[in-house]
Design a protein around this motif. Sequence first.
Motif, PDB file in Angstrom:
ATOM      1  N   ASP A   1      21.593 -24.475 -41.225  1.00  0.00           N
ATOM      2  CA  ASP A   1      20.972 -24.296 -39.911  1.00  0.00           C
ATOM      3  C   ASP A   1      22.022 -24.272 -38.801  1.00  0.00           C
ATOM      4  O   ASP A   1      21.969 -23.435 -37.899  1.00  0.00           O
TER       5      ASP A   1
ATOM      6  N   SER B   1      11.247 -14.125 -43.822  1.00  0.00           N
ATOM      7  CA  SER B   1      12.490 -14.714 -44.309  1.00  0.00           C
ATOM      8  C   SER B   1      12.590 -16.140 -43.774  1.00  0.00           C
ATOM      9  O   SER B   1      11.614 -16.661 -43.222  1.00  0.00           O
ATOM     10  N   TYR B   2      13.756 -16.733 -43.943  1.00  0.00           N
ATOM     11  CA  TYR B   2      13.937 -18.120 -43.526  1.00  0.00           C
ATOM     12  C   TYR B   2      13.720 -18.251 -42.003  1.00  0.00           C
ATOM     13  O   TYR B   2      14.329 -17.508 -41.213  1.00  0.00           O
TER      14      TYR B   2
ATOM     15  N   ALA C   1      19.046 -13.241 -46.249  1.00  0.00           N
ATOM     16  CA  ALA C   1      19.074 -14.293 -47.281  1.00  0.00           C
ATOM     17  C   ALA C   1      18.927 -13.612 -48.632  1.00  0.00           C
ATOM     18  O   ALA C   1      18.031 -12.800 -48.822  1.00  0.00           O
TER      19      ALA C   1
ATOM     20  N   ASN D   1      15.989 -14.145 -51.221  1.00  0.00           N
ATOM     21  CA  ASN D   1      15.316 -14.459 -49.957  1.00  0.00           C
ATOM     22  C   ASN D   1      14.222 -15.515 -50.153  1.00  0.00           C
ATOM     23  O   ASN D   1      13.550 -15.548 -51.175  1.00  0.00           O
ATOM     24  N   ASN D   2      14.052 -16.335 -49.141  1.00  0.00           N
ATOM     25  CA  ASN D   2      12.954 -17.299 -49.064  1.00  0.00           C
ATOM     26  C   ASN D   2      11.945 -16.738 -48.052  1.00  0.00           C
ATOM     27  O   ASN D   2      12.332 -16.465 -46.923  1.00  0.00           O
TER      28      ASN D   2
END
Length: 338
Positions: A74, A97-98, A143, A146-147
């Motif tokens: 972060d 995404s995140y 990402a 990806n999340n």
Amino acid sequence: MAPYSPPTAGRAGKLRLDFNENTTGCSPRVIEFLRGHISAEDLAVYPEYGEARPELAAFFGVRPEELLLTNGTDEAIQVVLNTYVDDGDEVLLLRPSYAMYRFYAEVAAARIREIPYRAETLEFPLEELLAAIGPATRAVFVATPNNPTGTGVSLDGVEKILAQAPGAAVMIDEAYYEFCGVTALPLLARYPNLLVSRTFSKVYGMAAMRLGCLFSQAANIAYLRKAQSPYSVNALAALAARAAIRDRDYIARYVEEALAARALLCRELDRLKIRYYPSQANFVLVHFGARAIEICDRLREAGVLVRDRSYELPGCVRITVGTREQIRCLTAFLEEAL
Ligand SMILES: Cc1ncc(COP(=O)(O)O)c(C=O)c1O
């Protein structure tokens, strides 16, 4: 802007399949190492990274000048935005995404453009992203895997993005690298616009410590360091990381078990005729349809935490995988909840 309030309350003692963490915890050697290194004096002094930085750089195969230690990924995202993006500059993100890319891009007053993942397959929209990159693009956040989709972009795809965006900072977030094995780190020397991040929050089981690593060419790291607090990584996190990377077997065993657990979860979902998206990470995005939120609630009542994503992908829930035993427990409760 909307606040980012992840559902972190009341998770202790439950089966934590909701945050893509290591579901068994960090290596016991990390705990032992910390116990042996905490004295009143250790806590009284401001952190120093003179030992941690070279040790971590060597582990990741880069020079110490190519590594910035950060307070989790972060902070890496925040520092990249603070360094390269001014008010109104264009930042390209993918959707979904995140969440923290958008969060910090909004704080930085960037002009955000989002490119959707491909409908149906949730594959990485490479052509669409390449077409969206223009001379005004200042940063791109990707990402991989990806999340929350679990899908990734190939190294070839990453190179195409880097070549298309020479005037932008391109951050490749490899938070789930260990579960897929594809990394952009070998491209660092060739692309001055490349930044790669890794984290100790996932496979290493140290999310509470808040430690991330940001890699780029030395000139970029020197700029990024100017935009960062000199003490943002706490001393215990730096110590814990040194112990964590020494226990390679623990990480290798956990990855092997998580991949077996992911295969087991997919077999069980096939058996139950529930649709899901093939994943390259330690979680699977599952399509429960209209009952998604109700199923999350029923599992929570049984002490099993999974993450509702239906607000961004209708009918979808993200399930973290850890061990096969945990997946057997999840599927037993899931069959009751269906
Ligand atoms: C893609 C991605 N990057 C980064 C993070 C968070 O990393 P950290 O705990 O290092 O800030 C997550 C956590 O869910 C994530 O999914």
